[in-house]
Design a protein around this motif. Structure first.
Motif, PDB file in Angstrom:
ATOM      1  N   ALA A  23      49.540  48.188  33.974  1.00 42.28           N
ATOM      2  CA  ALA A  23      49.774  48.869  35.248  1.00 42.28           C
ATOM      3  C   ALA A  23      50.631  50.117  35.065  1.00 42.28           C
ATOM      4  O   ALA A  23      50.550  51.054  35.860  1.00 42.28           O
ATOM      5  CB  ALA A  23      50.447  47.908  36.229  1.00 42.28           C
ATOM      6  N   ARG A  48      51.949  49.121  49.305  1.00 44.40           N
ATOM      7  CA  ARG A  48      51.450  50.162  48.399  1.00 44.40           C
ATOM      8  C   ARG A  48      51.505  49.692  46.951  1.00 44.40           C
ATOM      9  O   ARG A  48      50.549  49.852  46.193  1.00 44.40           O
ATOM     10  CB  ARG A  48      52.287  51.440  48.570  1.00 44.40           C
ATOM     11  N   LYS A  49      52.619  49.071  46.597  1.00 40.52           N
ATOM     12  CA  LYS A  49      52.757  48.589  45.216  1.00 40.52           C
ATOM     13  C   LYS A  49      51.767  47.460  44.935  1.00 40.52           C
ATOM     14  O   LYS A  49      51.158  47.406  43.862  1.00 40.52           O
ATOM     15  CB  LYS A  49      54.192  48.092  44.971  1.00 40.52           C
ATOM     16  N   ASP A  69      48.867  46.992  46.311  1.00 39.69           N
ATOM     17  CA  ASP A  69      47.530  47.576  46.169  1.00 39.69           C
ATOM     18  C   ASP A  69      47.362  48.248  44.807  1.00 39.69           C
ATOM     19  O   ASP A  69      46.308  48.129  44.166  1.00 39.69           O
ATOM     20  CB  ASP A  69      47.279  48.598  47.282  1.00 39.69           C
ATOM     21  N   GLN A  70      48.398  48.958  44.358  1.00 38.21           N
ATOM     22  CA  GLN A  70      48.317  49.617  43.043  1.00 38.21           C
ATOM     23  C   GLN A  70      48.109  48.593  41.931  1.00 38.21           C
ATOM     24  O   GLN A  70      47.280  48.802  41.032  1.00 38.21           O
ATOM     25  CB  GLN A  70      49.601  50.415  42.793  1.00 38.21           C
ATOM     26  N   PHE A  93      44.546  47.155  42.182  1.00 37.61           N
ATOM     27  CA  PHE A  93      43.556  48.100  41.667  1.00 37.61           C
ATOM     28  C   PHE A  93      43.617  48.167  40.146  1.00 37.61           C
ATOM     29  O   PHE A  93      42.582  48.260  39.468  1.00 37.61           O
ATOM     30  CB  PHE A  93      43.786  49.496  42.255  1.00 37.61           C
ATOM     31  N   ALA A  94      44.835  48.119  39.593  1.00 38.92           N
ATOM     32  CA  ALA A  94      44.986  48.164  38.138  1.00 38.92           C
ATOM     33  C   ALA A  94      44.330  46.960  37.484  1.00 38.92           C
ATOM     34  O   ALA A  94      43.657  47.071  36.455  1.00 38.92           O
ATOM     35  CB  ALA A  94      46.472  48.235  37.764  1.00 38.92           C
TER      36      ALA A  94
END
Length: 478
Positions: free
Chosen positions: A358, A395-396, A398-399, A402-403
């Protein structure tokens, strides 16, 4: 429960199973009572699938044998000393046990076995009222099945309550494993332990010292495979039982999670377990004991590695490595099998690997190593890594999601291109020995590892290129 009427209908259908009708007639002809007892009756009330058929009778073991042997497909006497005869009729495996009125001396959970003559007395000595119900099967005097409920089990089923038939101090004193079983039933059925029983457990948890590690481990395994193991774990911790059988879990309540996701690592671990179970279901898997244990225990190395950094930040360096060792030690002490112990420890050891991805995209080499290191645990590691992300920062979260989606897609692509699940060097041991002109020994193993590293770094090389690199490597060794 849908309704009492529905439950009665299910009980009548249960009593109408042909093998039970045949058995009831045989026992009645011999002058004995026969009743379905415990779990089958409870589960029929709840509309749960009924698997095991446990029966009880006033007949003694030798009388049970005389009744069932003429018509049974098979009979076994392993539990005869405890009044239990096993038998198979058609597609049903049954256990038939003589009424018991055991006496406990307090130094062991194994009672002095005493046979009884009363069904009510047998039921009162059981663990919880919801398991202290019986369905008397029809006989000559009573042509219809009859529910026997001397301790109010139906009321407790309706109230979704776990209550002991006798005073909880007496019940838990007779068999301390019942405190652990309460947590298991909470996880399986969603029932709450009554306050007086909870208070008794809080004062008697240390009595579990007289229970064998194998029995404790078996109960924990059933709890972890239940529909809601988090409810069971919470009851273990609140009752003080976890402090005796799994002390690493209550210890997590004292530690602040380094990402401030929750007020403590204990809550984070339970939320991660819930998430893992959701992922397990959504990905089409059956309940997985290895995965669930690994998620529950993945942060148990944190208490011993907690450090307050300058500025007040909290770190837990190498808690993955220590956690793997602590988990293996605890699971061995509880007599879990070696394969389960090794797999859980390895997942805990690997559970932080993803967070490096990540932080920055990995090379294909790093992805290959991730797959190689996970081996057959790759899917479980996927779920553990995703479940470990419990941050409330959308937000974190989701990041990170996605990673991990990206990582799984790259693994799938490389797997299709390179057969990652079976990564091996481009040359095998026989080829290495032929090319280098050497026999079996340490040099062959070192050469194999060299070629494996080349394969992980570069992908498939082909036999010709691999031979050239092998010869170059060998020449540098003199």
């Amino acid at each position: 429960m849908e309704s009492v009427a529905d439950a009665v209908d299910r009980l009548n259908r249960l009593a109408a199973i042909p093998e039970l009708v045949q058995l009831a007639a045989a026992f009645a002809a011999a002058g004995h009572e026969l009743a379905l007892v415990g779990g089958p009756v409870r589960d029929a009330f709840l509309g749960r699938p009924v698997s095991d058929l446990d029966l009880t009778t006033d007949a003694r073991p030798e009388q049970i044998l005389a009744i069932v042997e003429p018509s049974a497909d098979a009979v076994w006497e392993i539990g005869r000393d405890f009044g239990t005869i096993g038998t198979r009729f058609g597609g049903h495996t049954l256990e038939i046990t003589t009424y018991r009125s055991d006496a406990y001396d307090g130094s062991s959970r194994k009672p002095e076995v005493m046979f009884g003559d009363s069904l009510d007395d047998d039921l009162v000595r059981r663990d919880f009222t919801i398991n202290a119900m019986a369905l008397r099967l029809p006989d000559g005097e009573h042509p219809e099945p009859r529910l026997i409920d001397p301790t109010g089990g139906v009321d407790d089923l309706l109230a979704r309550t776990l209550r002991t038939p006798s005073a909880p101090e007496v019940s838990f004193g007779d068999d301390p494993l019942r405190m652990l079983r309460a947590a298991r039933f909470s996880a399986q059925l969603g029932f709450a332990l009554r306050s007086d029983a909870l208070a008794a457990a809080q004062g008697m948890a240390d009595r579990l010292a007289i229970v064998s590690a194998e029995r404790i481990g078996a109960e924990l395994a059933k709890l972890m495979l239940a529909a809601d193991p988090v409810a069971g774990i919470r009851l273990l911790v609140d009752s003080g039982v976890a402090q005796v059988v799994l002390p690493e879990i209550p210890a997590l309540r004292l530690e602040i999670d380094e990402h401030a996701r929750h007020k403590d690592v204990y809550e984070h671990s339970l939320i991660a377990l819930d998430r893992a179970i959701e992922l397990e279901k959504s990905r089409g898997h059956e309940p997985d004991l290895v995965l669930r244990l690994a998620v529950l225990l993945h942060d148990i190395g944190k208490p011993a590695t907690r450090v307050i950094e300058p500025g007040g930040a909290v770190s837990f360096h190498h808690h993955d490595v220590l956690g793997a060792k602590l988990a293996a030690k605890r699971l061995r002490a509880l007599r879990f099998d070696n394969d389960t112990v090794k797999a859980v420890a390895e997942l805990i050891r690997l559970h932080l690997r993803f967070f490096g991805y990540a932080d920055g995209a990995w090379t294909d080499s790093a992805v290959r190593r991730y797959v190689r290191d996970a081996g057959p645990l790759l899917e479980q590691l996927h779920i553990l890594s995703r479940a470990d992300v419990t941050t409330r920062n959308r937000r974190k979260a989701d990041q990170l999601a996605f990673a991990y989606d990206d990582l799984e897609e790259r693994i799938a692509t490389l797997t299709e291109e390179e057969e990652l699940a079976a990564i091996r060097p481009d040359l095998d041991g026989e080829q290495i020995m032929r090319i280098l002109g050497i026999g079996p020994g340490r040099d062959v193993g070192e050469a194999y590892r060299f070629l494996l590293e080349e394969r992980l770094e570069q992908g498939p090389l082909g036999a010709e290129e691999a031979e050239a690199r092998l010869r170059s490597w060998w020449s540098t060794r003199g």
